[in-house]
Design an enzyme around this catalytic site. Structure first.
Site, short mmCIF file in Angstrom:
data_model
loop_
_atom_site.label_atom_id
_atom_site.label_comp_id
_atom_site.label_asym_id
_atom_site.label_seq_id
_atom_site.Cartn_x
_atom_site.Cartn_y
_atom_site.Cartn_z
N ASP A 1 -9.59 -16.82 -4.05
CA ASP A 1 -8.81 -15.57 -3.77
C ASP A 1 -9.15 -15.07 -2.39
O ASP A 1 -9.45 -16.09 -1.76
CB ASP A 1 -9.15 -14.39 -4.87
N TYR B 1 -3.65 -5.09 3.80
CA TYR B 1 -3.00 -4.51 5.05
C TYR B 1 -3.78 -4.98 6.11
O TYR B 1 -3.05 -5.50 7.28
CB TYR B 1 -3.18 -3.01 4.86
N HIS C 1 -6.81 -18.64 -12.36
CA HIS C 1 -7.26 -17.68 -10.95
C HIS C 1 -8.66 -17.30 -11.00
O HIS C 1 -9.24 -17.56 -10.07
CB HIS C 1 -6.32 -16.79 -10.84
#
Length: 407
Positions: free
Chosen positions: A179, A314, A372
């Site tokens: 990740d 972001y 994952h």
């Protein structure tokens, strides 16, 4: 940069407030026979809310975490961002020449992801290498302080990881991550490769996809040569993720503050937001309710609050646009990949390898199951791959001078 021993100790007031909020929960209705088509099923969330409110014992699991994980905090100065107090797990092997390893988690994970692999990695044996393990709590996650200014992205996360290893006396080390951990350790390799970061391993290989201008040769290969049955299944999984499961990425990378109000104020909103990923991103992993609630509770009781953890999306997008993988050829240290079939992005090997200069991909391993959260779902398999990569017969044996991993 002196370290301070750390014990998780959530104040009683926070536990009381959580109980009050859970008691006031208002759940939505649900379409008949919705299943997972619309998101986290109402029956699942109702059951978990009931357990969290009445029966789940945070103090029990808090004590277990404190007993199992040697935790510390340390002030780390980040260029342009001042000093951040960073939480981390650090456990040394009994093997003096164990390999220093920096483990980096992602979202919606935390330092908890090292919990199952930690005893395996530090285990001493003449049959396999041993590691000194450092699991950094990323700033804004868990019990690490969060950045307070704009622009804290891969470069700064990598700086934190590298400075932490140097402060602990590990001038040369290897890394492992999935990740965000994959991309952060990739940046560590780019900036601190050879001098400090000697090799890297990831369970989430990423690469820039075939493109007529940016990756013309890869596009030609994609068009001319077929993929194996497993690779085709991986591409289907990738398309499922992009079409059905990636909405969170768009929200968190564009309007994290708006989402943050729900995550910070509603424990049930946080639970549903993370639970969906824990279930759909794993490969039929048999989650226990208390296991899920401990995972979620770390976010709820986190130092900066759960909203802080989503800002990474972001900041990274502002700095890198849509490109999250490294430029071809920019990684020049030994690299290893583990492929798990229910990873959210499952690229064919020739695409995954193309993110680096192929000659530096020295180890690959393909598994029959797993998703994952490899360190949590498949700890034996993941550690087995690291042992093979860095063991006596492995392609990265002795990559850290004087630290073979053996007595």
């Amino acid at each position: 940069m002196a370290e301070t021993p750390f014990m998780i100790a959530v104040p009683d007031e926070k536990l009381d407030l959580l109980k009050q909020k859970l008691a006031l929960t208002a759940l939505p209705d649900e379409i008949e026979d919705a299943g997972w088509d619309y998101g986290a099923p109402l029956a699942d969330i109702r059951r978990l809310v009931s357990r969290w409110s009445d029966g789940y014992d945070w103090r029990k699991y808090e004590a277990q975490l404190n007993e199992e994980l040697p935790q510390f905090t340390r002030d780390i100065e980040v260029k342009g961002f001042g000093t951040l107090n960073v939480h981390y797990v650090h456990k040394k092997s009994e093997v003096v020449d164990a390999i220093p390893l920096l483990f980096v988690h992602g979202w919606p994970g935390s330092f908890l992801e090292v919990r199952k692999i930690l005893p395996l990695l530090v285990d001493a044996s003449p049959e396999h290498p041993s590691f000194h393990v450092v699991a950094v709590g990323l700033p804004g996650f868990g019990f690490s302080e969060a950045p307070k200014e704009k622009g804290f992205e891969f470069t700064q996360f990598a700086e934190v990881g590298n400075k932490l290893m140097l402060a602990l006396g590990y001038n040369e080390y290897v890394t492992q991550g999935g990740d965000w951990g994959q991309m952060i350790t990739e940046k560590v390799a780019q900036v601190y490769g050879h001098k400090h970061s000697k090799a890297r391993h990831s369970n989430m290989p990423l690469a820039t996809p075939p493109h007529p201008i940016q990756r013309p040769l890869l596009l030609l290969s994609h068009l001319l040569f077929s993929y194996s049955e497993k690779e085709q299944e991986g591409l289907k999984r990738t398309m499922w993720y992009r079409e059905k499961s990636a909405g969170y990425f768009q929200e968190q990378s564009t309007q994290p503050q708006t989402l943050g109000y729900s995550l910070a104020d509603s424990p049930v909103g946080l639970l549903a937001w993370l639970y969906e990923k824990l279930i759909t991103w794993t490969d039929n992993y048999p989650w226990e309710d208390d296991e899920i609630l401990t995972w979620i509770s770390v976010y709820w009781f986190s130092r900066a609050g759960p909203a802080a953890s989503v800002r990474i999306y972001y900041e990274v997008k502002q700095a890198n646009g849509e490109r999250l993988a490294a430029n071809p050829g920019s990684i020049t240290i030994p690299t290893g990949y583990s492929y798990f079939p229910k990873e959210i992005v499952c690229l064919p090997r020739r695409i995954a390898r193309s993110s680096d200069n192929c000659s530096y991909v020295v180890f690959e391993s393909e598994h029959e199951s797993g998703g994952h959260f490899a360190a949590h779902e498949k700890p034996q398999e993941l550690v087995g791959d690291l042992r093979k990569m860095f063991g006596k017969a492995g392609p990265a044996f002795g990559v850290v001078p004087g630290k073979t991993g053996y007595a």
